[in-house]
Design a protein around this motif. Structure first.
Motif, PDB file in Angstrom:
ATOM      1  N   UNK A  40       5.718   4.071   7.515  1.00 51.74           N
ATOM      2  CA  UNK A  40       7.067   4.559   7.258  1.00 51.74           C
ATOM      3  C   UNK A  40       7.072   5.381   5.978  1.00 51.74           C
ATOM      4  N   UNK A  41       7.859   6.461   5.978  1.00 55.16           N
ATOM      5  CA  UNK A  41       8.076   7.245   4.769  1.00 55.16           C
ATOM      6  C   UNK A  41       9.394   6.791   4.165  1.00 55.16           C
ATOM      7  N   UNK A  98       0.846  -1.184   0.000  1.00 52.25           N
ATOM      8  CA  UNK A  98       0.000   0.000   0.000  1.00 52.25           C
ATOM      9  C   UNK A  98       0.885   1.239   0.000  1.00 52.25           C
ATOM     10  N   UNK A  99       0.713   2.118  -0.971  1.00 56.76           N
ATOM     11  CA  UNK A  99       1.520   3.325  -1.070  1.00 56.76           C
ATOM     12  C   UNK A  99       0.609   4.523  -1.298  1.00 56.76           C
ATOM     13  N   UNK A 100       0.806   5.567  -0.514  1.00 50.25           N
ATOM     14  CA  UNK A 100       0.026   6.790  -0.662  1.00 50.25           C
ATOM     15  C   UNK A 100       0.761   7.748  -1.586  1.00 50.25           C
ATOM     16  N   UNK A 101       0.293   8.982  -1.648  1.00 54.21           N
ATOM     17  CA  UNK A 101       0.902   9.974  -2.532  1.00 54.21           C
ATOM     18  C   UNK A 101       2.304  10.360  -2.060  1.00 54.21           C
ATOM     19  N   UNK A 102       3.079  10.909  -2.971  1.00 58.72           N
ATOM     20  CA  UNK A 102       4.443  11.339  -2.674  1.00 58.72           C
ATOM     21  C   UNK A 102       4.378  12.661  -1.917  1.00 58.72           C
ATOM     22  N   UNK A 103       5.167  12.766  -0.851  1.00 60.84           N
ATOM     23  CA  UNK A 103       5.176  13.953  -0.013  1.00 60.84           C
ATOM     24  C   UNK A 103       6.607  14.248   0.401  1.00 60.84           C
ATOM     25  N   UNK A 145       7.243   8.213  -0.132  1.00 62.34           N
ATOM     26  CA  UNK A 145       5.872   7.725  -0.093  1.00 62.34           C
ATOM     27  C   UNK A 145       5.672   6.914   1.178  1.00 62.34           C
ATOM     28  N   UNK A 146       4.462   6.939   1.692  1.00 61.98           N
ATOM     29  CA  UNK A 146       4.139   6.253   2.944  1.00 61.98           C
ATOM     30  C   UNK A 146       3.862   4.789   2.646  1.00 61.98           C
ATOM     31  N   UNK A 147       4.494   3.922   3.401  1.00 67.18           N
ATOM     32  CA  UNK A 147       4.300   2.480   3.290  1.00 67.18           C
ATOM     33  C   UNK A 147       4.029   1.895   4.670  1.00 67.18           C
ATOM     34  N   UNK A 148       3.472   0.709   4.697  1.00 68.85           N
ATOM     35  CA  UNK A 148       3.240  -0.017   5.939  1.00 68.85           C
ATOM     36  C   UNK A 148       4.298  -1.103   6.042  1.00 68.85           C
ATOM     37  N   UNK A 183      10.195   6.485  10.399  1.00 68.64           N
ATOM     38  CA  UNK A 183       9.001   5.951  11.030  1.00 68.64           C
ATOM     39  C   UNK A 183       8.082   7.100  11.384  1.00 68.64           C
ATOM     40  N   UNK A 184       6.816   7.006  10.987  1.00 68.38           N
ATOM     41  CA  UNK A 184       5.837   8.055  11.234  1.00 68.38           C
ATOM     42  C   UNK A 184       4.946   7.689  12.407  1.00 68.38           C
TER      43      UNK A 184
END
Length: 53
Positions: A34-35, A1-6, A24-27, A49-50
């Motif tokens: 994690x970014x 799972x990957x969200x938008x680039x930040x 990108x944020x990953x699990x 780690x977020x």
């Protein structure tokens, strides 16, 4: 799972400095957010780690 680039700030182990990077944020396997991105100077991978939010 990957969200938008930040944009994030993380520590590059190879450069031994904090760098701003696009990621990108990953699990992770343990369930943490994690970014993950690349260092703009040396090109190595940076992980941060977020929080749980």
């Amino acid at each position: 799972m990957a969200d938008s680039v930040d944009s994030y700030e993380g520590y590059c182990v190879k450069c031994k400095e904090k760098r701003h990077y696009e990621g990108e944020v990953r699990i992770s396997e343990s369930g943490r957010r994690m970014a993950r991105g690349t260092c703009p100077v040396c090109g190595s991978t940076i992980n941060r780690i977020l929080g749980k939010a």
